[in-house]
Design an enzyme around this catalytic site. Structure first.
Site, mmCIF file in Angstrom:
data_model
loop_
_atom_site.group_PDB
_atom_site.id
_atom_site.type_symbol
_atom_site.label_atom_id
_atom_site.label_comp_id
_atom_site.label_asym_id
_atom_site.label_seq_id
_atom_site.Cartn_x
_atom_site.Cartn_y
_atom_site.Cartn_z
ATOM 1 N N ASP B 153 -0.311 24.169 -10.872
ATOM 2 C CA ASP B 153 -1.195 25.251 -11.328
ATOM 3 C C ASP B 153 -1.709 26.106 -10.173
ATOM 4 O O ASP B 153 -1.974 25.623 -9.082
ATOM 5 C CB ASP B 153 -2.389 24.715 -12.101
ATOM 6 N N ASP B 306 -10.410 26.337 -17.109
ATOM 7 C CA ASP B 306 -9.810 26.939 -15.905
ATOM 8 C C ASP B 306 -10.928 27.384 -14.956
ATOM 9 O O ASP B 306 -10.858 28.450 -14.339
ATOM 10 C CB ASP B 306 -8.884 28.115 -16.262
ATOM 11 N N GLY B 325 -9.851 34.571 -11.128
ATOM 12 C CA GLY B 325 -10.543 33.361 -11.569
ATOM 13 C C GLY B 325 -12.025 33.519 -11.789
ATOM 14 O O GLY B 325 -12.693 34.298 -11.120
#
Lengths: 323, 425
Positions: B153, B306, B325
Site C-alpha cells: 500500500d 486509510d 492523504g
C-alpha cells in the site's frame, strides 16, 4: 442582457481568476482600461496606444514573482506599473531563497512582510495564487496558474474584442487547439460565457476532453475544427503547450499543423469580418499560418497593447487608489 | 481487579445476530457473560444505558508512520487517536521507513506497540522487498513473525506476475493480499479525480478507469490462484461493480471503503484545500451513490480509514505539491452514523459488521464478536450526542482532516481492550 449596476470598485480583493468575477466587475475593469487606451482618429482598425505616464500610484510598490518563464506578461505588468509611477520589484527566482529550498509560503510571507501594495504571481501549479491568498492580505494578481486561469489575458482579450466588435454579447467565438493545457482558454470561456457568447471548442481529441462543455453555459465541444469555425465572429488560437504534456498527445508538430493550423482556407469558414486572436507566443506554421498571423484579420498586436491598459486598470482597482 | 459489568447497553453483535438490551460481564479481561440481567456482588459497574455495546472496532487500513516519520504520527499517538475513534485494533500498513518487509521490522513494530495504550496493532507485511514491486518479500517469515496480511500500500502491485505469486503464497498461508488499485500508466501525475472539477480547476486527473482496470485483473488472478484478494479504499462505481460481479461468481475477493469516499465528492477540492487531496481521490456524486449501495447490500466488506497523517509543513503548500492523504480515525464512526445509519441506509448490525466483525474475519484475528472467554475488546458509542470534531483537540499528531469543525450526531463514548478502559469521553 438585463440592466447591470455600475460598480466603482471590484467585488474581489484579489484577482485570482475570471470565474469568481461578476459581469459588473468585468465591465468595471474594461471601462477603467479604456481610460488608458488612446485611439488615433485616423486608424479605422481599433488600434490603441497606451497613455503616457501618470502619477496615480506614485509611492506604491508592485512585486512580480514569476515562477515560470514569461516575457510578454511580465513586461506588460512592469510597463503598466511604471506608467502609473509604481515602483516595481522583480523577484529574481534564480538568485532568491527559493533556490535555497525556502517554501513557497515562506517566500510569500517574507515578501508580504515588506508591505508591497500588490503581488503579481505566475506559477506552474494550478491554484497557487488561491493558496497564497489565504495567507496574505496583499492583493494578489494571478498572472497564470498552471493550466487553470490567466485572468488578465482574458480581460485584455475582451477589451480587444469589444474594440472590434463593439460588444461582447451575442458573439460566436471559436477557441481552437490545446484547450486541455490552456489557462487562457479557461479564463476566456468563463468571461465570454458570462456575457452570453456561444463558444465552440475544437482541437485534437485528447486535448479537448469530454466535460469541457460543463465548465460554463454556452460552451460546445466540436469534433472537427471546421465545425467550430463555421460562422465565428472571433477565432482564438492557442499555442500547443508541448511543455505541459506528460506524454505526446499527437504524433508530431507536423501532424498537428496538418489538421489544426489556422490556414486562410480554414479561416474562410468564419464570418468575413471575423477577427483572429492568439495569446502568444505563437508558433508560425504550426498553430497559425504566417499569412493569417500577418493579415488584416489578425488583432494580435492590439492584444499586446491592450494588455498594458488592462493591467493598469487592475493595478488601479486593486491597490486601493479608489476609496 | 474487580469484575466489570457493562450494564444495560444495547448489545449489537453481528456474529450472533444479537441486537438487544444486555448486561456484559468482564472477568480477568475476558467476556464472562452476556445476559439480560447480571446481578452479582462486588462488581465495578459501567452504566451503558442509551449506549451501543459492540465488539471492538478494527481499522484494517492505518498508517502509523513509525518507524521513520514520527513527526507526523507515532504508534503511541496513532493508537490514542484510534482509541478515541472507538477502535480497539488497527492494522498498520508497511510503508514505513524502513518498509515492513522483514520479520525484524514486524517484531520491532509489535514490541513498540506494547508500549502504547493497549490498542492492538496488527502489522501488515510488504508484498515485495522495499515495496519496490520487483522481488517478493520474505512472506512466510513475515507471517511467522506476526504479519496478518500482505500489501504494498502506498503503491499498487503493478506487476501481474508478482501479484499472482503473492496470491499463491496467500492461499497457502491463509492470508489476504491487500492492493491499492491504480494503473499508473493512466494516473501518472494526477492529483484529483479526473472529471468536470479537475478540468475546471486545471488539475491533472486520476481517472476512475485507473482503479477499475486493476480490480478486474485482481479478480481474475484471485480466481486462478485461490488466494484471498482485498481491494483497499475502493472509490469508484466501476470498481465496485467489478467486485460485485466477481463475488457473485464465487471469487475470493473483498473490499473496503473509507468514510471520506462515502461522505465527500470531488467538488470539495474547489478551493484547492490540500486536506481534500488523497489517493484514491474524492470521486463524483454517482460514485458516492454506488458506494452507499455497496455498503448497504454487502458488496463492501469493511469500513477502513486509510488514516494518513502528514505534518502541517507537508500539507501547507499548494494542491499539486502536497502529499496525498488525510487522517480519519477520530471521525470514522461519526461519518458512518451520519451518512449510513441516520439516513436509514444500514442497520446497526450492518454498521458493526463493517467496523468490527468483517475486518477481524478478513485478517483472521481474534475479536469481532462477543464470544464468552474471548478478550473483552469493546466499543461503546452513542447515536444522538451532538459534538464537534476539532483537529486541535484530536489525539493524532497531525491535523490534515477535511472534517475539522464538522458537527456530528453520535460517536465513540468508551473503548475497552481486554476489559481495560483505554478511552472514555
Amino acid at each position: 442582457m438585463a440592466a447591470r449596476k455600475t460598480l466603482t470598485r471590484l467585488s474581489q480583493q484579489h484577482l485570482l481568476g475570471i470565474e469568481p468575477l461578476s459581469v459588473e466587475d468585468i465591465e468595471l475593469v474594461l471601462a477603467t482600461a479604456e481610460k488608458y487606451q488612446t485611439r488615433p482618429e485616423a486608424s479605422g482598425r481599433g488600434e490603441t496606444r497606451p497613455v503616457p505616464r501618470l502619477d496615480l500610484l506614485r509611492g506604491k510598490t508592485l512585486v512580480l514573482a514569476f515562477y515560470e518563464p514569461s516575457t510578454r506578461t511580465r513586461l506588460s505588468f512592469e510597463m503598466a506599473a511604471q506608467r502609473l509611477s509604481m515602483d516595481v520589484v522583480n523577484l529574481a527566482l534564480e538568485a532568491s531563497s527559493v533556490q535555497k529550498g525556502e517554501s513557497l509560503l515562506d517566500t510569500v510571507k517574507t515578501l508580504a512582510a515588506m508591505r508591497p501594495d500588490a503581488l503579481v504571481i505566475r506559477h506552474p501549479g494550478s491554484g497557487v495564487p488561491h493558496f497564497l491568498a489565504r495567507h496574505t492580505t496583499v492583493p494578489i494578481l494571478n498572472a497564470g496558474d498552471g493550466v487553470h486561469e490567466h485572468p488578465t489575458q482574458a480581460l485584455l482579450d475582451a477589451l480587444t474584442i469589444r474594440d472590434h466588435k463593439r460588444r461582447l454579447d451575442n458573439l460566436k467565438v471559436a477557441i481552437l487547439g490545446d484547450i486541455l493545457h490552456s489557462r487562457v482558454a479557461r479564463s476566456n470561456l468563463h468571461l465570454l460565457s458570462k456575457f452570453g457568447a456561444r463558444i465552440a471548442l475544437a482541437g485534437p481529441p485528447p486535448l479537448v476532453p469530454k466535460g469541457l462543455e460543463k465548465l460554463a453555459p454556452g460552451v460546445t465541444v466540436c469534433r472537427r475544427l471546421e465545425e467550430a469555425l463555421e460562422g465565428a465572429d472571433v477565432v482564438m488560437m492557442l499555442r500547443v503547450q508541448l511543455e505541459r504534456q506528460r506524454e505526446p498527445l499527437f504524433a508530431s508538430p507536423r501532424e498537428y499543423a496538418r489538421h489544426y493550423c489556422l490556414t486562410p482556407e480554414r479561416l474562410a469558414r468564419a464570418r468575413p469580418d471575423a477577427i483572429v486572436m492568439h495569446p502568444g507566443p505563437f508558433l508560425r506554421g504550426i498553430d497559425i499560418a504566417g499569412e493569417v498571423a500577418d493579415s488584416e484579420r489578425s488583432v494580435i498586436p492590439q492584444q499586446v497593447a491592450n494588455g498594458v491598459a488592462v493591467r493598469m486598470a487592475l493595478l488601479e482597482l486593486l491597490t486601493g487608489a479608489h476609496p | 481487579m474487580k469484575p466489570l459489568l457493562i450494564r444495560n447497553g444495547r448489545v449489537v453483535d453481528p456474529a450472533s445476530g444479537l441486537d438487544a438490551r444486555r448486561d456484559v460481564l468482564i472477568e480477568e479481561g475476558r467476556i464472562a457473560a452476556v445476559d439480560k440481567t447480571i446481578e452479582r456482588a462486588d462488581l465495578q459497574v459501567f452504566e451503558a444505558t442509551n449506549l451501543i455495546v459492540a465488539p471492538g472496532f478494527l481499522d484494517m487500513h492505518v498508517h502509523l508512520r513509525e518507524p521513520g516519520q514520527e513527526g507526523a504520527e507515532t504508534i503511541e499517538s496513532g493508537t490514542r487517536a484510534a482509541a478515541a475513534g472507538g477502535f480497539t485494533a488497527v492494522a498498520a500498513m508497511p510503508n514505513t521507513q524502513p518498509v515492513n518487509d522483514t520479520p525484524l521490522v514486524t517484531r520491532a513494530l509489535l514490541a513498540q506497540a506494547t508500549q502504547g495504550n493497549g490498542v492492538r496493532v496488527y502489522p501488515i507485511g510488504a508484498v515485495t522487498k522495499g515495496s519496490q514491486g520487483e522481488e517478493l518479500a520474505e512472506i512466510e517469515s513475515l507471517r511467522a513473525a506476526g504479519a496478518v496480511a500482505l500489501s504494498d500500500d502506498g503503491r499498487p502491485i503493478a506487476n501481474s506476475r508478482i501479484l499472482r505469486r503473492a496470491l499463491e503464497y496467500a492461499a497457502a498461508l491463509n492470508m489476504v493480499v491487500i492492493d491499492h488499485c491504480e494503473e499508473q500508466q493512466l494516473s501518472e501525475g494526477g492529483v484529483m479525480h479526473e472529471g468536470e472539477w479537475s478540468l475546471r480547476l486545471g488539475l491533472r486527473g486520476l481517472p476512475a478507469l485507473a482503479e477499475q482496470l486493476p480490480v478486474l485483473r485482481n479478480a481474475v488472478t484471485a480466481a486462478l490462484t485461490g488466494g484471498r484478494m482485498h481491494i483497499a479504499h475502493l472509490s469508484t462505481r466501476g470498481a465496485l461493480e467489478a467486485v460485485r460481479s466477481a463475488k457473485r461468481e464465487g471469487v475470493p475477493i473483498t473490499c473496503e471503503v473509507t468514510p471520506h469516499h462515502f461522505s465527500l465528492t470531488d467538488e470539495a477540492c474547489r478551493d484547492y484545500d490540500t486536506r481534500t487531496k488523497m489517493n484514491p481521490p474524492l470521486r463524483t456524486p454517482d460514485d458516492v451513490a454506488a458506494l452507499l449501495e455497496g455498503l448497504a447490500d454487502g458488496t463492501v466488506d469493511a469500513i477502513a480509514t486509510d488514516h494518513a497523517p502528514h505534518t502541517a509543513t507537508e500539507k501547507q503548500t499548494d494542491f499539486e505539491s502536497a502529499p496525498f492523504g488525510i487522517i480519519g480515525l477520530e471521525t470514522a464512526l461519526g461519518l458512518a452514523l451520519e451518512k449510513l445509519y441516520h439516513t436509514g441506509k444500514i442497520s446497526l448490525l450492518r454498521l458493526v459488521a463493517l467496523f468490527s466483525t468483517n475486518p477481524a474475519r478478513l485478517l483472521g484475528v481474534e475479536g469481532g464478536q462477543l464470544k464468552i472467554g474471548a478478550p473483552a475488546d469493546l466499543t461503546l458509542f452513542d447515536l444522538e450526542r451532538a459534538w464537534t470534531y476539532r483537529t486541535e483537540e484530536g489525539f493524532s499528531k497531525s491535523r490534515n482532516s477535511p472534517f475539522d469543525g464538522r458537527r456530528f450526531r453520535g460517536g465513540p463514548v468508551a473503548t475497552l481492550v481486554s476489559g481495560a478502559l483505554i478511552f472514555r469521553r
